[in-house]
Scaffold this motif. Structure first.
Motif, mmCIF file in Angstrom:
data_model
loop_
_atom_site.group_PDB
_atom_site.id
_atom_site.type_symbol
_atom_site.label_atom_id
_atom_site.label_comp_id
_atom_site.label_asym_id
_atom_site.label_seq_id
_atom_site.Cartn_x
_atom_site.Cartn_y
_atom_site.Cartn_z
ATOM 1 N N LEU A 127 0.834 -1.201 0.000
ATOM 2 C CA LEU A 127 0.000 0.000 0.000
ATOM 3 C C LEU A 127 0.869 1.251 0.000
ATOM 4 O O LEU A 127 2.030 1.209 0.397
ATOM 5 N N GLY A 128 0.286 2.357 -0.396
ATOM 6 C CA GLY A 128 0.990 3.625 -0.338
ATOM 7 C C GLY A 128 2.034 3.769 -1.431
ATOM 8 O O GLY A 128 2.183 2.916 -2.306
ATOM 9 N N PRO A 129 2.783 4.856 -1.383
ATOM 10 C CA PRO A 129 3.779 5.142 -2.425
ATOM 11 C C PRO A 129 5.015 4.253 -2.305
ATOM 12 O O PRO A 129 5.335 3.740 -1.229
ATOM 13 N N GLY A 130 5.709 4.084 -3.417
ATOM 14 C CA GLY A 130 6.980 3.363 -3.404
ATOM 15 C C GLY A 130 6.835 1.851 -3.422
ATOM 16 O O GLY A 130 5.744 1.296 -3.572
ATOM 17 N N THR A 189 0.515 8.066 4.726
ATOM 18 C CA THR A 189 0.193 8.674 3.436
ATOM 19 C C THR A 189 -0.995 7.981 2.794
ATOM 20 O O THR A 189 -1.918 8.621 2.277
ATOM 21 N N TYR A 190 -0.979 6.655 2.821
ATOM 22 C CA TYR A 190 -2.086 5.883 2.242
ATOM 23 C C TYR A 190 -3.401 6.203 2.951
ATOM 24 O O TYR A 190 -4.432 6.419 2.314
ATOM 25 N N CYS A 191 -3.370 6.250 4.287
ATOM 26 C CA CYS A 191 -4.583 6.536 5.058
ATOM 27 C C CYS A 191 -5.130 7.921 4.731
ATOM 28 O O CYS A 191 -6.349 8.096 4.553
ATOM 29 N N LEU A 195 -8.805 8.702 3.236
ATOM 30 C CA LEU A 195 -9.769 9.502 3.985
ATOM 31 C C LEU A 195 -10.297 10.708 3.195
ATOM 32 O O LEU A 195 -11.268 11.339 3.623
ATOM 33 N N LYS A 196 -9.701 10.995 2.058
ATOM 34 C CA LYS A 196 -10.219 12.073 1.216
ATOM 35 C C LYS A 196 -11.559 11.699 0.602
ATOM 36 O O LYS A 196 -12.366 12.578 0.271
ATOM 37 N N GLU A 219 -11.192 12.974 13.831
ATOM 38 C CA GLU A 219 -12.090 11.827 13.995
ATOM 39 C C GLU A 219 -11.476 10.484 13.635
ATOM 40 O O GLU A 219 -12.069 9.445 13.917
ATOM 41 N N SER A 220 -10.319 10.472 12.992
ATOM 42 C CA SER A 220 -9.754 9.218 12.472
ATOM 43 C C SER A 220 -8.356 8.965 13.021
ATOM 44 O O SER A 220 -7.546 9.880 13.123
ATOM 45 N N ARG A 221 -8.089 7.686 13.334
ATOM 46 C CA ARG A 221 -6.776 7.291 13.849
ATOM 47 C C ARG A 221 -6.212 6.132 13.052
ATOM 48 O O ARG A 221 -6.938 5.243 12.610
ATOM 49 N N TYR A 222 -4.890 6.182 12.886
ATOM 50 C CA TYR A 222 -4.140 5.075 12.279
ATOM 51 C C TYR A 222 -3.506 4.269 13.405
ATOM 52 O O TYR A 222 -2.781 4.800 14.247
#
Length: 253
Positions: A127-130, A189-191, A195-196, A219-222
């Motif tokens: 997940l995420g970049p790279g 970064t992925y989260c 969330l957008k 409101e949101s936590r990783y």
């Protein structure tokens, strides 16, 4: 009688890595943990890399782990729902745990809602970049052709090759992840990108080997679950909030 109303999340046990004595000690610790939660757990989410290697041949599975699997069977027989996520080390799970334990096998993400709280759950790999090379390898390893070809190899050779690969991993060589994640932490970064367009109260992952609780917005936590070679970390949702905990770790609550 205790009410079973809690959700437990844990990841990256890497059973089978290290010396035989190391793995057996870790297995015994996991059995104690599962025994400690059996009276109030409603659901248990094992979020990938439970095993350092796993492949289900048609009539053969890797030997070992008998006490761990026996304790999971006890929980399943008591009515506790089990979930197994495919990690990057044990992505070749098929239907063995589904048949034996009534578990649900999750290949990628799982979205759930409990007590009006929304969860996004994923092992975290790819997940995420790279990490473009791993993302290509993941597609290859998860392909039916790759799985069919590996199944043609005799288990003695196939598991032997896999164990050799596992012995080269960071966690197998007793190297603990360290440092604090920065703004460019790839799962953060992925989260934030996710969330957008979607809302979740909690976004929960493994893979990173660092117990993390990061507020992404009001409101949101990783949450990252850490691992069980060094940290013995896991998360609990009690119906109101999700929190990180440590099992048998002196000085850590």
């Amino acid at each position: 009688m205790a009410i079973r109303n809690k959700l437990y999340f844990a990841s990256d046990f890497h059973l089978g890595t290290g010396t035989y004595a190391d793995y057996r000690e870790r297995e015994a610790r996991l059995v104690r943990w599962l025994d400690s939660i059996k009276n109030d757990a409603a659901e248990v989410f094992l979020m990938g890399d439970v095993f350092d290697f796993w492949f289900e041949y048609k009539t053969v599975v890797p030997k070992g782990y008998i006490r761990f699997l026996g304790k999971l069977a006890e929980l399943a027989d008591a009515g506790i729902k089990l979930y197994f996520f495919k990690g990057n080390h044990d992505m070749w799970m098929f239907d063995y745990f589904e048949k034996e334990l009534g578990a649900t096998i999750i290949s990628d993400e799982l979205e759930i809602e409990r007590n009006e709280k929304k969860f996004y759950l994923h092992h975290g790999d790819g997940l995420g970049p790279g990490d473009a090379f791993y993302k290509i390898l993941k597609k290859i390893f998860r392909s039916r052709l790759c799985q069919w070809l590996f199944a043609r190899i005799h288990p003695n050779l196939g598991v032997g090759i896999a164990n050799y690969w596992s012995s080269k991993s960071r966690i197998a060589n007793a190297k603990k992840e360290d440092g604090e994640p920065g703004e460019q932490e790839w799962l953060v970064t992925y989260c934030n990108e996710l969330l957008k367009t979607h809302f979740y109260d909690y976004l929960v992952f493994g893979h990173r080997h660092l117990p993390l609780d990061i507020q992404l917005n009001p409101e949101s936590r990783y949450i990252n679950l850490g691992e069980w070679v060094f940290e013995n970390s896991y998360a609990v949702f009690d119906g109101e909030t999700l929190s990180l905990h440590y099992f048998e770790s002196p000085g850590v609550l």
